[in-house]
Motif scaffolding. Structure first.
Motif, short mmCIF file in Angstrom:
data_model
loop_
_atom_site.label_atom_id
_atom_site.label_comp_id
_atom_site.label_asym_id
_atom_site.label_seq_id
_atom_site.Cartn_x
_atom_site.Cartn_y
_atom_site.Cartn_z
N TYR A 140 18.86 2.99 -1.06
CA TYR A 140 17.83 3.85 -1.63
C TYR A 140 16.83 3.00 -2.39
N THR A 141 15.70 3.61 -2.67
CA THR A 141 14.69 2.93 -3.47
C THR A 141 14.58 3.64 -4.81
N ARG A 142 14.18 2.92 -5.82
CA ARG A 142 14.01 3.51 -7.14
C ARG A 142 12.58 3.22 -7.56
N ASP B 87 0.83 -1.20 0.00
CA ASP B 87 0.00 0.00 0.00
C ASP B 87 0.87 1.26 0.00
N THR B 88 1.95 1.24 0.77
CA THR B 88 2.86 2.38 0.82
C THR B 88 3.52 2.60 -0.53
N ALA B 89 3.95 1.52 -1.18
CA ALA B 89 4.56 1.63 -2.50
C ALA B 89 3.57 2.20 -3.50
N ARG B 90 2.32 1.77 -3.42
CA ARG B 90 1.27 2.30 -4.31
C ARG B 90 1.09 3.79 -4.08
N THR B 91 1.04 4.20 -2.83
CA THR B 91 0.88 5.61 -2.51
C THR B 91 2.04 6.43 -3.08
N SER C 241 4.08 10.36 -6.73
CA SER C 241 5.20 10.70 -7.61
C SER C 241 4.71 11.03 -9.01
N THR C 242 3.79 10.21 -9.52
CA THR C 242 3.25 10.43 -10.86
C THR C 242 2.50 11.76 -10.91
N LEU C 243 1.69 12.03 -9.91
CA LEU C 243 0.95 13.29 -9.88
C LEU C 243 1.89 14.50 -9.78
N ALA C 244 2.91 14.39 -8.94
CA ALA C 244 3.87 15.49 -8.81
C ALA C 244 4.59 15.74 -10.12
N ASP C 245 4.98 14.67 -10.81
CA ASP C 245 5.64 14.83 -12.11
C ASP C 245 4.71 15.50 -13.11
#
Length: 175
Positions: free
Chosen positions: A139-141, A5-9, A14-18
């Protein structure tokens, strides 16, 4: 909240910010071009910003700072100063490791995992001072392909992302 759920959020936000960032860049370019055109045509350099016909919320101005001097040819400038104002020159002897050699040494030390280097010509193993092994932070990508971004955008438009904790937009910023 689960890790999934956290990864989905994170993916959604991130997509919206981009998407918002891209739209903002485009809008700013259009605004600047429009203000330049308005200045050329009518002399207008400032406009009000309105939410509707009766409520101004700010202004936008075309700001044109005065030109400033910058050295564009360091060698020519220095030669001129040497010739005309020699007392304004500082001369230094600089000792630097050649970048190619440093890169080679560091790459070989990294591969070995210790701050030692074996000279290939002599076979001598050197303990290299001033070099250490440093851990790197984890880090995460996040990768969201175009199809994923399109799906997120469609879900957003359809109101299907109401369970994602999105920040509230308030007059004073996020609360």
């Amino acid at each position: 909240m689960s890790l999934k759920d956290t990864a989905r959020t994170v993916a959604v936000l991130s997509t919206l910010a981009d998407a918002i960032g891209d739209q903002l860049k485009t809008a700013k370019k259009e605004l600047e071009a429009g203000l330049k055109e308005a200045k050329a045509e009518t002399g207008t350099q400032k406009i009000s910003v309105s939410l509707d016909e009766s409520q101004d919320v700010g202004t936008v101005s075309l700001v044109q700072p005065k030109a400033t001097a910058a050295v564009t040819d360091s060698e020519a400038f220095t030669a001129w100063v040497v010739e005309n104002f020699a007392t304004e020159i500082t001369r230094r002897f600089v000792t630097e490791v050649k970048p190619g050699f440093q890169k080679k040494i560091l790459a070989e030390i990294s591969a070995a995992g210790v701050a030692e280097w074996s000279d290939p010509e002599t076979g001598v193993i050197h303990e290299v001072p001033g070099v250490g092994m440093q851990g790197r932070a984890a880090y995460t990508r996040l990768t969201v392909p175009d199809a994923g971004k399109a799906a997120i955008a469609e879900a957003w438009r359809a109101g299907r992302l109401t369970d994602v904790a999105l920040p509230e937009l308030t007059a004073g910023g996020a609360e």
